[in-house]
Design a protein around this motif. Structure first.
Motif, PDB file in Angstrom:
ATOM      1  N   PHE A  49      84.917  -9.711   1.164  1.00 39.97           N
ATOM      2  CA  PHE A  49      84.193 -10.161   2.222  1.00 39.97           C
ATOM      3  C   PHE A  49      83.198 -11.234   2.082  1.00 39.97           C
ATOM      4  O   PHE A  49      82.261 -11.181   1.244  1.00 39.97           O
ATOM      5  CB  PHE A  49      83.449  -9.261   3.387  1.00 39.97           C
ATOM      6  CG  PHE A  49      84.643  -8.340   4.055  1.00 39.97           C
ATOM      7  CD1 PHE A  49      85.252  -8.582   5.095  1.00 39.97           C
ATOM      8  CD2 PHE A  49      84.535  -6.868   3.282  1.00 39.97           C
ATOM      9  CE1 PHE A  49      86.221  -7.629   5.640  1.00 39.97           C
ATOM     10  CE2 PHE A  49      85.527  -5.999   3.959  1.00 39.97           C
ATOM     11  CZ  PHE A  49      86.248  -6.319   5.100  1.00 39.97           C
ATOM     12  N   ILE A  71      87.479 -12.480   5.011  1.00 41.14           N
ATOM     13  CA  ILE A  71      88.481 -12.228   4.046  1.00 41.14           C
ATOM     14  C   ILE A  71      88.613 -13.428   3.190  1.00 41.14           C
ATOM     15  O   ILE A  71      89.442 -14.073   3.778  1.00 41.14           O
ATOM     16  CB  ILE A  71      89.426 -11.223   4.143  1.00 41.14           C
ATOM     17  CG1 ILE A  71      88.935  -9.911   4.731  1.00 41.14           C
ATOM     18  CG2 ILE A  71      90.235 -10.871   2.694  1.00 41.14           C
ATOM     19  CD1 ILE A  71      89.996  -9.048   5.421  1.00 41.14           C
ATOM     20  N   ALA A  93      88.486  -4.799   2.752  1.00 37.34           N
ATOM     21  CA  ALA A  93      89.301  -5.890   2.858  1.00 37.34           C
ATOM     22  C   ALA A  93      90.536  -5.984   2.276  1.00 37.34           C
ATOM     23  O   ALA A  93      91.238  -6.729   2.800  1.00 37.34           O
ATOM     24  CB  ALA A  93      88.077  -6.730   1.844  1.00 37.34           C
TER      25      ALA A  93
END
Length: 132
Positions: A5, A63, A107
């Protein structure tokens, strides 16, 4: 390739209490929470991510993918904790590993380009990647 992230300005403004004071694409961690209400009128900790370098906050993260290794990613978290004044010891390293791995696992759930928001203990999709 490692997915993780970073701060993003994409989708900012979808909620009236959105905010972003982090440089675009800074690696983020979860902000410490002092309560569980993501819509608290004074404190945004339960809706925020924190930049690991700037320590500023954002309500959106995206992401991304890079050739950063898992060890390099964990080292960034460890260095950030040491920069905040935590001792450079085994406990701090363990905290860095635990926090970084937790975020890497989250993620990995979604494709690169997904924008997420934090709502208390949940991280939710706010926008899917654009398709071409």
């Amino acid at each position: 390739m490692l997915q993780y992230f970073v701060s993003t300005h994409r989708t900012q403004g979808q909620r009236s209490n959105d905010s972003n004071s982090i440089p675009e694409t800074e690696v983020v961690d979860l902000a410490s929470k002092s309560h569980d209400d993501p819509d608290h009128p004074i404190c945004g900790c339960a809706r925020s991510f924190a930049g690991i370098t700037s320590r500023q906050t954002t309500t959106t993260a995206e992401i991304v993918e890079s050739e950063t290794t898992p060890l390099e990613y964990i080292d960034r978290f460890h260095s950030a904790l040491v920069a905040l004044g935590f001792p450079d010891d085994r406990d701090t390293r363990a905290d860095a590993v635990n926090g970084a791995v937790e975020l890497l696992l989250v993620a990995a759930r979604w494709p690169v380009g997904t924008v997420v928001e934090r709502r208390g203990d949940e991280i939710r999709v706010r926008a899917w990647p654009a398709t071409t």
